[in-house]
Design an enzyme around this catalytic site. Sequence first.
Site, PDB file in Angstrom:
ATOM      1  N   SER A  85      17.716  27.267  42.441  1.00 40.67           N
ATOM      2  CA  SER A  85      16.285  27.249  42.975  1.00 40.67           C
ATOM      3  C   SER A  85      16.188  26.278  43.779  1.00 40.67           C
ATOM      4  CB  SER A  85      15.311  27.110  41.911  1.00 40.67           C
ATOM      5  OG  SER A  85      15.456  25.790  40.991  1.00 40.67           O
ATOM      6  N   HIS A 106      10.711  21.134  40.999  1.00 46.13           N
ATOM      7  CA  HIS A 106      10.985  21.322  42.429  1.00 46.13           C
ATOM      8  C   HIS A 106      10.246  20.482  43.246  1.00 46.13           C
ATOM      9  CE1 HIS A 106      11.946  24.858  40.063  1.00 46.13           C
ATOM     10  NE2 HIS A 106      13.095  24.679  40.592  1.00 46.13           N
ATOM     11  N   ASP A 157       6.072  21.471  41.382  1.00 44.63           N
ATOM     12  CA  ASP A 157       6.040  21.699  40.059  1.00 44.63           C
ATOM     13  C   ASP A 157       6.692  20.687  39.123  1.00 44.63           C
ATOM     14  OD1 ASP A 157       8.536  22.546  40.279  1.00 44.63           O
ATOM     15  OD2 ASP A 157       7.906  24.711  40.379  1.00 44.63           O
TER      16      ASP A 157
END
Length: 350
Positions: free
Chosen positions: A46, A326, A323
């Site tokens: 991610s 990240h 979040d």
Amino acid sequence: MNSHNQLFLLLSLFLILHLSGQRLMLEVEGNQVNDAPKKMYVFGDSYADTGNIRKSVSNSWKDPYGVTFPGKPAGRFSDGRVLTDYIAMYLKVKSPVPYRLRTLMPQHLKYGINFAVGGSGVFDTLSGGPNMTTQIDLFEQIIKDKVYTASDLNTSLALVSIAGNDYSYYLATNGSVQGLPSFMASLINQTTTNLIRIKELGVKKIVVSGLQPLGCLPQMTATFSFQQCNNTTNDLVLLHNNLLTQVVTTLNQQSNHHSTFIILNLYDSFMSVLNHPSTHHIQNQFKPCCVGVSSQSFCGTVDVNNVKKYKVCDDPKSAFFWDLVHPTQAGWHAVYNKLRTMNVLQQIYY
């Protein structure tokens, strides 16, 4: 404190024993490339995914992700740009097209392809996404299909960004502390195999990210009311990064071009920003901008009536983390600016 030190020493001893005597072999081929890379091939999770993860499995395709860039959810795990975008920016090329969208945006293939998928790892993880080996398989097939020539590969850069999902999976599946050294060794060894394979497919510059300070992620610092990092976790990260550095040093010594493999030091760049947030115009270095309103909800979660189960800070540019895991675009930009001063990115060119 004693138990913490004992754990660290135990892990160090086990890893030294486990890795000692292992020899890394690398085929040396091709000529040196002194130009700036013209294309990027991206592998990872991610931190590097720009739209490969399926919409059905990830909140990164839901509001408020992408609110800063491109203004709507686009699969990036941030309010805006991620690591891939900044490395591409440094090379003065467009972010490579996500593999999933390659047939929809063929005109972007000239900048490379992004194979990274959120939640993936070196090995299989809880996400079920393609692991690193599978991502490289896809790359190899693209080469066999003659999408890229040997000359394309010879003037390209591979970015390998793995941010810790393997460790999360290990712990989530009841992996023991005693078994951690063996797992870490296997992880480093498989990473080595992957790096060699990318090199043998024809890529002349390979940038691999070290682990960021996992103990500073909001999912870890929440226990401390987002005030401090978990140092025990960070010690393990440093051990991982030291082993990775040893591997890369060995690979480069065996290569005819001594900066074929380059480590992107995310640990030091993250810590520099987190320890001096105001220098980078960051006000909240540990508290995430977007959080669920309960322990059952996360950034982007809505209930059956489409009512938001999350809240977003007033100014994402003032937060380092978007979040629980990240960075924000502002966070990544600060890390990128730090990397530029650390004489890391310059090695891409030579």
